[in-house]
Design a protein around this motif. Structure first.
Motif, mmCIF file in Angstrom:
data_model
loop_
_atom_site.group_PDB
_atom_site.id
_atom_site.type_symbol
_atom_site.label_atom_id
_atom_site.label_comp_id
_atom_site.label_asym_id
_atom_site.label_seq_id
_atom_site.Cartn_x
_atom_site.Cartn_y
_atom_site.Cartn_z
ATOM 1 N N VAL A 147 32.650 111.684 38.968
ATOM 2 C CA VAL A 147 33.180 112.170 37.695
ATOM 3 C C VAL A 147 33.597 110.982 36.842
ATOM 4 C CG1 VAL A 147 34.951 113.565 36.574
ATOM 5 C CG2 VAL A 147 33.997 114.304 38.758
ATOM 6 N N ALA A 148 33.142 110.945 35.601
ATOM 7 C CA ALA A 148 33.544 109.889 34.659
ATOM 8 C C ALA A 148 33.471 110.455 33.257
ATOM 9 C CB ALA A 148 32.646 108.665 34.785
ATOM 10 N N MET B 63 26.809 114.593 39.251
ATOM 11 C CA MET B 63 27.495 113.738 38.281
ATOM 12 C C MET B 63 28.050 114.608 37.157
ATOM 13 S SD MET B 63 24.456 110.912 38.082
ATOM 14 C CE MET B 63 25.457 109.597 37.417
ATOM 15 N N VAL B 64 29.331 114.420 36.848
ATOM 16 C CA VAL B 64 29.985 115.203 35.802
ATOM 17 C C VAL B 64 30.602 114.239 34.798
ATOM 18 C CG1 VAL B 64 31.742 116.912 35.261
ATOM 19 C CG2 VAL B 64 30.469 117.074 37.411
ATOM 20 N N ARG C 217 33.675 100.038 33.064
ATOM 21 C CA ARG C 217 34.847 100.148 33.932
ATOM 22 C C ARG C 217 34.741 101.314 34.898
ATOM 23 N NH1 ARG C 217 39.750 102.796 33.808
ATOM 24 N NH2 ARG C 217 39.239 103.781 31.831
ATOM 25 N N LYS C 218 34.011 102.361 34.520
ATOM 26 C CA LYS C 218 33.905 103.548 35.366
ATOM 27 C C LYS C 218 33.051 103.309 36.602
ATOM 28 C CE LYS C 218 36.373 106.131 32.613
ATOM 29 N NZ LYS C 218 37.701 106.622 33.007
ATOM 30 N N GLY C 219 32.244 102.240 36.610
ATOM 31 C CA GLY C 219 31.590 101.811 37.839
ATOM 32 C C GLY C 219 30.353 102.575 38.250
ATOM 33 N N LEU C 220 29.599 103.130 37.281
ATOM 34 C CA LEU C 220 28.349 103.785 37.647
ATOM 35 C C LEU C 220 27.412 102.802 38.347
ATOM 36 C CD1 LEU C 220 26.365 106.139 37.631
ATOM 37 C CD2 LEU C 220 25.719 105.511 35.296
ATOM 38 N N LYS D 75 23.110 116.280 36.927
ATOM 39 C CA LYS D 75 24.179 115.912 35.992
ATOM 40 C C LYS D 75 24.651 117.132 35.208
ATOM 41 C CE LYS D 75 25.392 112.777 32.287
ATOM 42 N NZ LYS D 75 25.640 113.794 31.275
ATOM 43 N N LEU D 76 25.983 117.260 35.078
ATOM 44 C CA LEU D 76 26.602 118.291 34.256
ATOM 45 C C LEU D 76 27.398 117.622 33.147
ATOM 46 C CD1 LEU D 76 28.030 120.710 36.988
ATOM 47 C CD2 LEU D 76 25.914 120.981 35.706
ATOM 48 N N ASN D 77 27.332 118.187 31.932
ATOM 49 C CA ASN D 77 28.032 117.607 30.777
ATOM 50 C C ASN D 77 29.255 118.436 30.396
ATOM 51 O OD1 ASN D 77 27.240 115.182 29.694
ATOM 52 N ND2 ASN D 77 25.425 116.042 28.739
ATOM 53 N N PHE D 78 30.114 118.741 31.363
ATOM 54 C CA PHE D 78 31.162 119.713 31.072
ATOM 55 C C PHE D 78 32.558 119.237 31.467
ATOM 56 C CE2 PHE D 78 28.249 122.736 29.719
ATOM 57 C CZ PHE D 78 27.222 122.894 30.641
#
Length: 812
Positions: free
Chosen positions: A251-252, A290-291, A259-262, A308-311
């Motif tokens: 989740v990011a 992945m959200v 910074r989120k580290g994908l 991937k979800l965009n929610f």
């Protein structure tokens, strides 16, 4: 006790949500709490919006210009193709020291305030003599501008030669830190701080701004009524996730932020794909879920099977993701006290995390999760593999997660700790300290202002861009306050009857208001002009102009009749002023528009009217400033094909072959034997029969979805797939985000959030867009009730076929 909580936003962003949760918890604990914010997104009457109040706004605004021309263009380009984290210079803050809620407050609690309060405006609050507690959500309160230092310790001294800027000839971070030291430093005894994590407290103690202040650690809380466990199989069913897979969740809020580290997650998974556990990670039974808001970088595609979800704004969907997963991966480079880990734990989901920041304040290694040394990819993968093969271990971790949340992260525990701390600092006597002025009368630091104005490097492109757009407009024919940039289009419809046909109210500001909220939430740049293409009767225009944040807003349409309607509406509502321009402009003809001059270009249901939409998007990208946005709402192919297919099924069921031939024969009768009798039959059949309307619906959906027909003379030409439009944006070097089955008005201030209803959308489409009337729509729905029941059950999880949606593109 009366408490005033100050935050840039109320419910958008992790820090804002944490502040709002605290506000609600304090109210439940019996305190009188209110929030003062720059941007309000909730309907809470205790949240006070000051963003548009002239009495509080800074008289001189340098922030946006300095950010664009001294900061943004000098940020380093990272080797991992991702974006650097936030960097803010708040030299001109809001002065809310005279606000009624501040006057009545016993204590002031500042939270994340970037873009809202400056060091000088906080100094004005300190002079009131009230105790002020700054709840830090990142390192920004004691740095020269960065929100996370990336292991840099220059904030301990002077922030000179900032490593997060490739060019800093003005020395802005050093000057900004100097301001904080002088306004907020040793002399201010009524300033203290609360830190959600021990890591952030250790950082603040090294800072010259806070090293001698009262500092205490109180963790953020989680709403355990929203984030609560549910059966894993039920969660997977609701999200259409495979029942038999091991699901790793990531989740990011913005997957493009370095910074989120994908990239760290991907590097870790590559080790898994090649090492002794490759059978697990290469298996179809392993799924990475992945959200997050932003589409991940094309250069950072995960090496494993993924979805991937965009929610991230939909709490229920986020909860289902937490409950449906087996393990969450946390790979950030730096973080304070990650909300996502606490949210996951509250749903019973353990986390495997690289041990950075405040992760150790949440996770007890091997008890409720795992802490891995940073960059130890081998241990990360080995631990994950063991968890994947041990159901009993996951069950124990889940139980311990729930216990940890109940004993440490509930709102009641946080509220009680805050009230105890507030009581302790309120007992101290405070004598306001005067500080030797280092600012001009308009609250702009004199040294910084001098450097910026006299710098030979500063070209003030904002003014140049406004002048370029004005020159473009001034070269056009001006008639009755309307600029004719391209030849006017012949009216395709009766424009004056458009609003009545579609049930549009001329005083509806919800679409423009919702678009404005979306732009703010996505960090839109507001320094350059905005252009609306295809304004129609002003569905977006009125709401955008009522709270115009751009130096110029141009509303355009190819039809002069539409533009005149918009002009009348703006005049009648007192929204037509010197920052608004109206123009006749054909979206196919943008060659004359000045390049790199617009912060925003927006259109609604216009792409399907263009002859070459891919070229149009490419041309648009040239007009945008760096970080500028192209935003549009568009009908989409899949949902309309489904509607045509449903209509064809109804036709086959309701009208058998003989009756279909009979009706079609009546329709053709007038063509074969034109006379008064056949005209009457033809008119009756084509205009009023349910059969004719059903056939027209089928033919319309079929034709609109085909790409092999000449539609050059059609007003609405093609319906497109999401993948088509997304790829066109990427080809034009734009970062892409898609929000399915949502319209702009659903993001308005007072909007009630509902799941997309396919039934309702089809009803409105048939009644208004196809102009068939309510009775036909009612009968259509009645005939197909079970099908709509099925589709609405699917849609209840935001998984309906894409009938329409919002595309948000940002220029790199």
């Amino acid at each position: 006790m009366k408490i005033a909580i100050i935050s840039t936003d109320d419910i958008y962003g992790g820090a804002a949500i944490a502040a709002y949760r605290l506000h609600q918890a304090l109210l439940k604990a019996g305190a009188e709490s209110c929030m003062i914010v720059k941007n309000k997104y909730s309907n809470d009457p205790a949240v006070l919006d000051v963003g548009t109040a002239e009495e509080f706004r800074p008289k001189v605004s340098l922030n946006e210009s300095l950010k664009e021309y001294c900061i943004s263009k000098n940020r380093p380009k990272l080797a991992n193709f991702l974006l650097p984290t936030f960097f803010s210079l708040d030299l001109d803050g809001y002065d809310i020291s005279t606000h009624n809620a501040i006057a009545e407050a016993d204590i002031i609690n500042i939270h994340w305030c970037a873009g809202f309060l400056s060091a000088h405006s906080i100094f004005k609050l300190l002079q009131l003599g009230k105790p002020i507690v700054w709840t830090m959500h990142d390192q920004f309160p004691f740095t020269g501008g960065c929100h996370y230092t990336d292991s840099c310790v220059k904030y301990i001294d002077d922030c000179a030669d900032c490593p997060q800027l490739e060019n800093d000839s003005l020395g802005l971070p050093a000057l900004f830190l100097k301001e904080k030291k002088q306004y907020l430093g040793l002399e201010q005894t009524n300033l203290s701080a609360l830190l959600p994590s021990r890591w952030l407290k250790d950082c603040a103690l090294k800072s010259p701004v806070f090293k001698n202040k009262i500092l205490e650690v109180i963790p953020n809380s989680i709403d355990t009524h929203l984030f609560t466990p549910m059966p894993q199989m039920e969660a997977r069913r609701l999200l259409n996730l495979p029942a038999d897979s091991f699901i790793l969740l990531f989740v990011a809020s913005d997957m493009n932020e370095s910074r989120k580290g994908l990239d760290i997650l991907n590097d870790s998974l590559r080790v898994g794909m090649e090492g002794p556990y490759q059978e697990l990670f290469q298996s179809e039974k392993f799924l990475l879920l992945m959200v997050g808001h932003s589409a991940y970088n094309d250069q950072q595609t995960p090496p494993v099977r993924h979805l991937k979800l965009n929610f991230t704004n939909d709490i229920e969907v986020l909860r289902q993701a937490y409950c449906g997963a087996d393990l969450m991966a946390f790979c950030s480079r730096e973080d304070n006290l990650p909300n996502t880990i606490i949210e996951a734990m509250s749903c019973g989901l353990p986390t495997i995390a690289y041990d950075i920041g405040g992760c150790g304040d949440i996770i007890e290694h091997r008890e409720n999760g795992y802490l891995i040394p940073p960059r130890d990819y081998g241990s990360f993968i080995e631990t994950m593999a063991k968890v994947a093969t041990d159901r009993d271990c996951r069950s124990t971790l889940k139980s311990n997660c729930l216990k940890k949340v109940a004993h440490k992260f509930t709102p009641q525990i946080q509220a009680n700790a805050y009230l105890k701390f507030f009581e302790s600092v309120m007992n101290q006597k405070v004598i306001p300290k005067e500080i030797a002025p280092i600012a001009l009368g308009q609250n702009v630091p004199a040294e910084i202002l001098k450097r910026v104005v006299t710098s030979s490097r500063q070209t003030w492109k904002t003014s140049v861009r406004i002048n370029n757009v004005n020159d473009w407009l001034n070269n056009a024919v001006l008639e009755d306050s309307i600029y004719y940039l391209t030849p006017p289009r012949d009216d395709h419809n009766k424009e004056e009857g458009y609003d009545a046909k579609y049930g549009i109210s001329q005083d509806d500001v919800s679409h423009g208001n919702g678009l404005g909220n979306l732009l703010v939430s996505r960090g839109c740049d507001f320094s350059a002009p905005a252009l609306e293409i295809g304004c129609g009767t002003g569905l977006l225009t009125l709401g955008m102009c009522r709270k115009n944040q751009f130096p110029l807003f141009i509303a355009s349409d190819a039809s002069p009749a539409f533009v005149r309607i918009v002009k009348t509406t703006l005049q009648q509502t007192d929204n037509f002023n010197e920052t608004i321009r109206l123009a006749v402009l054909d979206g196919n003809e943008l060659a004359s528009a000045p390049e790199q001059s617009f912060s925003l270009i927006v259109l609604k249901a216009t792409l399907n009217q263009l002859s070459d939409p891919e070229r149009f998007i490419k041309n648009i990208s040239k007009l945008l400033v760096p970080k500028g946005m192209l935003v549009f709402h568009e009908p989409l192919r899949e949902g309309h094909i489904l509607l045509g297919l449903i209509a064809q099924s109804l036709m086959n069921t309701k009208y058998r072959v003989v009756s279909r031939k009979f009706w079609r024969g009546l329709i053709k009768a007038h063509t074969i034997m034109p006379n008064r009798f056949t005209r009457k039959i033809s008119d009756l059949t084509s205009k009023h029969s349910k059969f004719a309307k059903l056939q027209l619906l089928i033919d319309t959906m079929k034709a609109a979805s085909r790409r092999d027909m000449d539609k050059s003379t059609w007003e609405d030409k093609h319906l497109f797939r999401v993948s088509d439009i997304t790829q066109w944006g990427r080809n034009a070097h734009l970062d892409v985000e898609f929000i399915a089955n949502r319209d702009f008005n659903e993001f308005a201030d007072d909007a009630v959030q509902r799941y997309f209803s396919y039934r309702k959308f089809v009803f409105d489409y048939l009644s208004k867009c196809m102009n068939f009337g309510d009775q036909f729509a009612v009968d259509f729905e009645s005939d197909l009730g079970p099908i709509f029941d099925y589709l609405d059950q699917v849609a209840s999880n935001n998984n309906a076929p894409e009938f329409h949606g919002i595309f948000l593109y940002r220029k790199r």
